[in-house]
Design a protein around this motif. Structure first.
Motif, PDB file in Angstrom:
ATOM      1  N   GLY A 146       0.803  -1.213   0.000  1.00 12.88           N
ATOM      2  CA  GLY A 146       0.000   0.000   0.000  1.00 12.88           C
ATOM      3  C   GLY A 146       0.833   1.258   0.000  1.00 12.88           C
ATOM      4  N   ALA A 147       0.456   2.225   0.820  1.00 10.76           N
ATOM      5  CA  ALA A 147       1.058   3.561   0.771  1.00 10.76           C
ATOM      6  C   ALA A 147       2.569   3.530   0.956  1.00 10.76           C
ATOM      7  CB  ALA A 147       0.406   4.458   1.829  1.00 10.76           C
ATOM      8  N   ALA A 148       3.046   2.853   2.000  1.00 10.30           N
ATOM      9  CA  ALA A 148       4.485   2.847   2.279  1.00 10.30           C
ATOM     10  C   ALA A 148       5.273   2.188   1.161  1.00 10.30           C
ATOM     11  CB  ALA A 148       4.761   2.152   3.606  1.00 10.30           C
ATOM     12  N   ALA A 149       4.701   1.175   0.530  1.00  4.51           N
ATOM     13  CA  ALA A 149       5.389   0.501  -0.576  1.00  4.51           C
ATOM     14  C   ALA A 149       5.558   1.425  -1.770  1.00  4.51           C
ATOM     15  CB  ALA A 149       4.616  -0.749  -0.983  1.00  4.51           C
ATOM     16  N   GLY A 150       4.634   2.365  -1.918  1.00  6.43           N
ATOM     17  CA  GLY A 150       4.697   3.305  -3.041  1.00  6.43           C
ATOM     18  C   GLY A 150       5.356   4.621  -2.694  1.00  6.43           C
ATOM     19  N   GLY A 151       5.956   4.713  -1.505  1.00  3.04           N
ATOM     20  CA  GLY A 151       6.629   5.946  -1.099  1.00  3.04           C
ATOM     21  C   GLY A 151       5.686   7.056  -0.684  1.00  3.04           C
ATOM     22  N   ARG A 152       4.410   6.731  -0.453  1.00  2.00           N
ATOM     23  CA  ARG A 152       3.442   7.742  -0.030  1.00  2.00           C
ATOM     24  C   ARG A 152       3.325   7.766   1.493  1.00  2.00           C
ATOM     25  NH1 ARG A 152       0.932   4.580  -3.616  1.00  2.00           N
ATOM     26  NH2 ARG A 152      -0.685   3.937  -2.137  1.00  2.00           N
ATOM     27  N   THR A 153       2.789   8.854   1.999  1.00  2.25           N
ATOM     28  CA  THR A 153       2.635   8.993   3.451  1.00  2.25           C
ATOM     29  C   THR A 153       1.599   8.009   3.969  1.00  2.25           C
ATOM     30  OG1 THR A 153       3.200  11.342   3.326  1.00  2.25           O
ATOM     31  CG2 THR A 153       2.076  10.591   5.322  1.00  2.25           C
ATOM     32  N   THR A 154       1.925   7.354   5.054  1.00  3.43           N
ATOM     33  CA  THR A 154       1.018   6.411   5.694  1.00  3.43           C
ATOM     34  C   THR A 154       0.165   7.133   6.720  1.00  3.43           C
ATOM     35  OG1 THR A 154       2.471   4.508   5.378  1.00  3.43           O
ATOM     36  CG2 THR A 154       0.915   4.408   7.218  1.00  3.43           C
ATOM     37  N   HIS A 155      -1.154   6.996   6.587  1.00  2.00           N
ATOM     38  CA  HIS A 155      -2.084   7.616   7.532  1.00  2.00           C
ATOM     39  C   HIS A 155      -2.807   6.598   8.412  1.00  2.00           C
ATOM     40  CE1 HIS A 155      -1.504  11.575   5.819  1.00  2.00           C
ATOM     41  NE2 HIS A 155      -1.734  11.087   4.611  1.00  2.00           N
ATOM     42  N   GLY A 156      -2.654   5.329   8.119  1.00  2.00           N
ATOM     43  CA  GLY A 156      -3.251   4.274   8.923  1.00  2.00           C
ATOM     44  C   GLY A 156      -2.624   2.950   8.525  1.00  2.00           C
ATOM     45  N   VAL A 157      -2.625   1.986   9.457  1.00  2.00           N
ATOM     46  CA  VAL A 157      -1.951   0.712   9.219  1.00  2.00           C
ATOM     47  C   VAL A 157      -2.857  -0.441   9.637  1.00  2.00           C
ATOM     48  CG1 VAL A 157      -0.013  -0.773   9.898  1.00  2.00           C
ATOM     49  CG2 VAL A 157       0.366   1.664   9.494  1.00  2.00           C
ATOM     50  N   VAL A 158      -2.880  -1.465   8.797  1.00  2.00           N
ATOM     51  CA  VAL A 158      -3.481  -2.743   9.167  1.00  2.00           C
ATOM     52  C   VAL A 158      -2.361  -3.746   9.384  1.00  2.00           C
ATOM     53  CG1 VAL A 158      -4.943  -4.669   8.459  1.00  2.00           C
ATOM     54  CG2 VAL A 158      -5.625  -2.335   7.920  1.00  2.00           C
ATOM     55  N   LEU A 159      -2.350  -4.375  10.539  1.00  2.00           N
ATOM     56  CA  LEU A 159      -1.441  -5.475  10.825  1.00  2.00           C
ATOM     57  C   LEU A 159      -2.218  -6.769  10.679  1.00  2.00           C
ATOM     58  CD1 LEU A 159       0.440  -4.066  13.951  1.00  2.00           C
ATOM     59  CD2 LEU A 159       1.359  -4.363  11.629  1.00  2.00           C
TER      60      LEU A 159
END
Length: 253
Positions: free
Chosen positions: A18-31
Motif C-alpha cells: 500500500g502507501a508505504a510501498a509506493g513511497g506515499r505517506t502512511t495515515h493508517g496501518v493494518v497489521l
C-alpha cells in the motif's frame, strides 16, 4: 510447554503493502495476523503468512486514497503455546514497530483463526483503533471456564465474522465471546456467513468487502455501510448474529 527453553527469535513485519510501498505517506496501518497452531515452537509458517496476503491486498487496494499501509506479521513461533500466548506478544511488538516507523497513526489488528484471537487479546495497545477477527479460535475450556479477557477491547471498534459451518473453530464460542465483549464495549458486532466453513468458501469476496468497509471506517472515519451500522447499533443477539447478505459490496460515504 513446561520449562522448555525456546530458541531466541524476533517477530518480523512483512514487506509493506500500500502507501508505504509506493513511497506515499502512511495515515493508517493494518497489521494482518496469520493463523497458526495450538502448539508449535518452529518459526511461524511462511504458508500461513502467504495465506494472509489476500486480506492485506484487498484492504490496501480499498484504502489507496486514504494512505493505508498493511503488513503481514511473521510470528516467532508457529504455535499459541498455552499461557505463553506468543502471537499476542508478537502483535503487540508489531504495533510498537508501527509507531516507530510511521508515528501516531491508527492501527487495525486483523487476524484469522489464531491470528484473530491474538488480535482480540492485543487490542489494548494504545495505537490500536479497531480489531477485525475472522473465524477466531476460542478454545472451549477457556471460553467456558477461564474466558479470554474483554476489557482490553474498550474504546475499540470490533468486528467478528464466522462461518456457521466452521468445523475448525467454533462459531458458538465466538458468539459467546462477542456477547461478553458487547457488555464491556458497545462498539462490537459479529456477522455470520451462513453455510460456509473456516475459509468462507464461495463467500470469501463478500467477507473481504465487509472487512474493507470496517477497516476504512474504523481507521479513517468513513461512514460504515448500512449493515455494519445496524449491527453495531443493535443489541444482542441481533447485532451479534447479523447475517452477511449475499452479494455484499463495500459502500463508501
Amino acid at each position: 510447554m513446561g520449562q522448555q527453553t525456546l530458541p531466541e527469535r524476533e517477530a518480523r513485519l512483512g514487506r509493506p503493502m500500500g502507501a508505504a510501498a509506493g513511497g506515499r505517506t502512511t495515515h493508517g496501518v493494518v497489521l494482518v495476523l496469520p493463523g497458526g497452531a495450538a502448539e508449535g515452537t518452529r518459526r511461524g509458517s511462511w504458508l500461513a503468512a502467504l495465506n494472509a496476503r489476500p486480506l492485506a491486498r484487498e484492504l490496501v487496494k480499498a484504502g489507496a486514497a486514504d494512505g493505508l499501509t498493511a503488513h503481514v506479521v511473521r510470528y516467532r513461533y508457529h504455535g499459541w503455546n498455552g499461557s505463553a500466548a506468543h502471537p499476542v506478544a508478537d502483535a503487540s511488538w508489531a504495533a510498537d514497530e508501527v509507531v516507530r516507523r510511521y508515528g501516531d497513526v491508527p492501527v487495525c489488528l486483523a487476524g484469522h483463526d489464531i491470528g484473530a484471537r491474538a488480535a482480540l487479546r492485543a487490542a489494548g495497545h494504545p495505537a490500536v483503533a479497531s480489531v477485525l477477527a475472522l473465524a477466531p479460535w476460542i478454545p472451549e475450556r477457556e471460553a467456558v471456564l477461564d474466558p479470554d479477557p474483554v476489557k482490553q477491547l474498550a474504546g475499540r471498534r470490533v468486528l467478528i465474522v464466522h462461518g456457521t459451518d466452521d468445523e475448525r473453530t467454533c462459531p458458538d464460542l465466538s458468539y459467546r465471546f462477542a456477547e461478553r465483549a458487547k457488555k464491556a464495549n458497545r462498539d462490537v458486532c459479529r456477522f455470520e456467513v451462513h453455510t460456509e466453513d473456516h475459509s468462507f468458501g464461495a463467500r470469501v469476496k463478500e467477507v473481504l468487502a465487509l472487512s474493507a468497509d470496517f477497516a476504512l471506517g474504523s481507521l479513517f472515519g468513513h461512514g460504515f455501510s448500512r449493515p455494519l451500522t445496524d449491527a453495531l447499533a443493535a443489541p444482542p443477539p441481533l447485532g451479534l448474529r447479523m447475517p452477511l447478505a449475499v452479494g455484499f459490496r463495500r459502500t463508501r460515504h
